[in-house]
Design a protein around this motif. Sequence first.
Motif, PDB file in Angstrom:
ATOM      1  N   ASP A 180       0.678  -1.969 -13.226  1.00 23.53           N
ATOM      2  CA  ASP A 180       1.201  -3.321 -13.024  1.00 23.53           C
ATOM      3  C   ASP A 180       0.748  -3.902 -11.694  1.00 23.53           C
ATOM      4  N   VAL A 181       0.788  -3.088 -10.643  1.00 18.84           N
ATOM      5  CA  VAL A 181       0.357  -3.561  -9.322  1.00 18.84           C
ATOM      6  C   VAL A 181      -1.133  -3.869  -9.340  1.00 18.84           C
ATOM      7  N   ARG A 182      -1.912  -2.976  -9.921  1.00 18.46           N
ATOM      8  CA  ARG A 182      -3.363  -3.167  -9.957  1.00 18.46           C
ATOM      9  C   ARG A 182      -3.738  -4.424 -10.744  1.00 18.46           C
ATOM     10  N   LEU A 183      -3.129  -4.597 -11.912  1.00 19.92           N
ATOM     11  CA  LEU A 183      -3.464  -5.744 -12.743  1.00 19.92           C
ATOM     12  C   LEU A 183      -2.999  -7.059 -12.113  1.00 19.92           C
ATOM     13  N   LEU A 184      -1.844  -7.025 -11.458  1.00 19.01           N
ATOM     14  CA  LEU A 184      -1.356  -8.245 -10.818  1.00 19.01           C
ATOM     15  C   LEU A 184      -2.264  -8.646  -9.657  1.00 19.01           C
ATOM     16  N   ALA A 185      -2.737  -7.671  -8.882  1.00 15.99           N
ATOM     17  CA  ALA A 185      -3.662  -7.975  -7.787  1.00 15.99           C
ATOM     18  C   ALA A 185      -4.954  -8.577  -8.330  1.00 15.99           C
ATOM     19  N   TYR A 186      -5.471  -7.987  -9.402  1.00 10.47           N
ATOM     20  CA  TYR A 186      -6.695  -8.526 -10.010  1.00 10.47           C
ATOM     21  C   TYR A 186      -6.454  -9.944 -10.519  1.00 10.47           C
ATOM     22  N   GLY A 187      -5.294 -10.163 -11.141  1.00 12.59           N
ATOM     23  CA  GLY A 187      -4.995 -11.481 -11.675  1.00 12.59           C
ATOM     24  C   GLY A 187      -4.897 -12.539 -10.595  1.00 12.59           C
ATOM     25  N   ILE A 188      -4.297 -12.193  -9.446  1.00 13.13           N
ATOM     26  CA  ILE A 188      -4.158 -13.159  -8.352  1.00 13.13           C
ATOM     27  C   ILE A 188      -5.533 -13.549  -7.816  1.00 13.13           C
ATOM     28  N   LEU A 189      -6.383 -12.546  -7.564  1.00  7.77           N
ATOM     29  CA  LEU A 189      -7.717 -12.830  -7.041  1.00  7.77           C
ATOM     30  C   LEU A 189      -8.543 -13.625  -8.052  1.00  7.77           C
ATOM     31  N   ASP A 190      -8.475 -13.215  -9.322  1.00  9.85           N
ATOM     32  CA  ASP A 190      -9.268 -13.889 -10.351  1.00  9.85           C
ATOM     33  C   ASP A 190      -8.814 -15.331 -10.541  1.00  9.85           C
ATOM     34  N   GLN A 191      -7.506 -15.547 -10.493  1.00  7.05           N
ATOM     35  CA  GLN A 191      -6.983 -16.898 -10.682  1.00  7.05           C
ATOM     36  C   GLN A 191      -7.457 -17.836  -9.577  1.00  7.05           C
ATOM     37  N   LYS A 192      -7.401 -17.376  -8.329  1.00  6.81           N
ATOM     38  CA  LYS A 192      -7.792 -18.235  -7.213  1.00  6.81           C
ATOM     39  C   LYS A 192      -9.300 -18.460  -7.190  1.00  6.81           C
ATOM     40  N   GLU A 193     -10.063 -17.428  -7.544  1.00  5.41           N
ATOM     41  CA  GLU A 193     -11.513 -17.620  -7.585  1.00  5.41           C
ATOM     42  C   GLU A 193     -11.900 -18.586  -8.699  1.00  5.41           C
ATOM     43  N   LYS A 194     -11.263 -18.451  -9.878  1.00  8.16           N
ATOM     44  CA  LYS A 194     -11.584 -19.344 -10.990  1.00  8.16           C
ATOM     45  C   LYS A 194     -11.178 -20.782 -10.679  1.00  8.16           C
ATOM     46  N   ALA A 195     -10.100 -20.964  -9.933  1.00  8.89           N
ATOM     47  CA  ALA A 195      -9.696 -22.324  -9.576  1.00  8.89           C
ATOM     48  C   ALA A 195     -10.775 -23.013  -8.760  1.00  8.89           C
ATOM     49  N   LEU A 196     -11.376 -22.274  -7.807  1.00  8.02           N
ATOM     50  CA  LEU A 196     -12.431 -22.860  -6.976  1.00  8.02           C
ATOM     51  C   LEU A 196     -13.729 -23.035  -7.756  1.00  8.02           C
ATOM     52  N   THR A 197     -14.109 -22.010  -8.517  1.00  5.11           N
ATOM     53  CA  THR A 197     -15.359 -22.124  -9.270  1.00  5.11           C
ATOM     54  C   THR A 197     -15.263 -23.227 -10.327  1.00  5.11           C
ATOM     55  N   GLY A 198     -14.057 -23.436 -10.872  1.00  2.00           N
ATOM     56  CA  GLY A 198     -13.884 -24.545 -11.811  1.00  2.00           C
ATOM     57  C   GLY A 198     -14.121 -25.883 -11.139  1.00  2.00           C
TER      58      GLY A 198
ATOM     59  N   LEU B 219       0.808  -1.211   0.000  1.00  2.00           N
ATOM     60  CA  LEU B 219       0.000   0.000   0.000  1.00  2.00           C
ATOM     61  C   LEU B 219       0.845   1.267   0.000  1.00  2.00           C
ATOM     62  N   ALA B 220       2.170   1.119   0.035  1.00  2.00           N
ATOM     63  CA  ALA B 220       3.061   2.289   0.035  1.00  2.00           C
ATOM     64  C   ALA B 220       3.277   2.749  -1.404  1.00  2.00           C
ATOM     65  N   SER B 221       2.553   3.777  -1.824  1.00  2.00           N
ATOM     66  CA  SER B 221       2.632   4.235  -3.208  1.00  2.00           C
ATOM     67  C   SER B 221       3.991   4.839  -3.547  1.00  2.00           C
ATOM     68  N   ASP B 222       4.758   5.266  -2.526  1.00  2.68           N
ATOM     69  CA  ASP B 222       6.056   5.872  -2.799  1.00  2.68           C
ATOM     70  C   ASP B 222       7.188   4.839  -2.810  1.00  2.68           C
ATOM     71  N   ALA B 223       6.871   3.553  -2.552  1.00  2.33           N
ATOM     72  CA  ALA B 223       7.897   2.508  -2.600  1.00  2.33           C
ATOM     73  C   ALA B 223       8.209   2.172  -4.054  1.00  2.33           C
ATOM     74  N   PRO B 224       9.411   1.692  -4.331  1.00  2.00           N
ATOM     75  CA  PRO B 224       9.751   1.317  -5.711  1.00  2.00           C
ATOM     76  C   PRO B 224       8.791   0.268  -6.261  1.00  2.00           C
ATOM     77  N   THR B 225       8.369   0.462  -7.511  1.00  2.00           N
ATOM     78  CA  THR B 225       7.402  -0.452  -8.128  1.00  2.00           C
ATOM     79  C   THR B 225       7.943  -1.876  -8.188  1.00  2.00           C
TER      80      THR B 225
END
Length: 330
Positions: free
Chosen positions: A169-187, A131-137
């Motif tokens: 990159d941070v936003r998309l990676l967070a979405y990808g992690i959540l989506d991947q784990k949810e799809k694994a269970l729903t599958g 959550l530290a927006s000033d930390a290196p990406t």
Amino acid sequence: MFDVRLLIYALLVELAAIVTLLAGQVGLPYFMAYLAIHGFAATLMATGIWLRFPRSFRDPPLLSWLLVFSVAFFVPVLGVVGLIGGVLLGYILPAPRQKTPFVEVPPPAFTPVQASSSGNFRQGDLKTLLLASDAPTEVRLQGMLTVRNMPTRVTGGVLRETLGDRVDDVRLLAYGILDQKEKALTGQIDRALTLLESAGPARHYRLYRSLAELYWELHFQDLVQGDIRELALRRALEFTDQALAENDADGGLWLLRGRIMMSHERLDEAGESFQRALDVGLSPSRVNPWLAELALWRGQYVKVRALMTVIAQETQFNNLSPSARYWSLS
């Protein structure tokens, strides 16, 4: 000051008993009169001394009071003098320890991890880092990759907070992690539902049980929110009840049902399910932590302490050790 007055009265009555004893009169009636006056003095003395005890010394009340009464009654004069002397010493001597007042301390400052670090993060630093927006990406992305391998029930909240991050990159990676784990269970849920449509009665129980656990995981791993969470819990309960209709001796399912009831804040039904899990043979070491949490919700703190004391004796409960130690010593 009531206890001090009792001690004064006890001394006066004891003096009267001594005067009766030394009056020179001989005979059983005079001796019985002395015992009655002395016993009354011992009663006053024991009550006054007992009231001066710290709260922890008064337990159990009757036995602790009888101990002081026995000293005052069976050791005439010296017993009373010794007890009064103990009270006076308590007033004269300084307290062995002083209460230290609580003070407010500032929260610790977070020091960003350098990109050249080994890549190992402490769990306590990850939320601050992500959550530290000033930390290196690069460092934040490295932290996201670490979060990906952690249970979503622990990281789901911080991942959702980063969905609104200004760095793509941070936003998309967070979405990808959540989506991947949810799809694994729903599958897995979709496959189990497909099998259920064509399965014979002999397989219904296992499929119902699997579906109940999978829908529960959607809630437990914090992968769904709002109405979808309520739907997942409702479906978990439906399949749990269907599995129990096939086999009501499954202690694990009764435990799961109790946890679902707790999520709905239906505490009475949760307690009945946990008790049923014990009745069908599920180990108390698996049920007692949830019974303790249920008792805590109900404000039954004595029951919480009793259950946590039992848990403290179970060596496999490493994660619960601090809580068990707190309740067993408090």
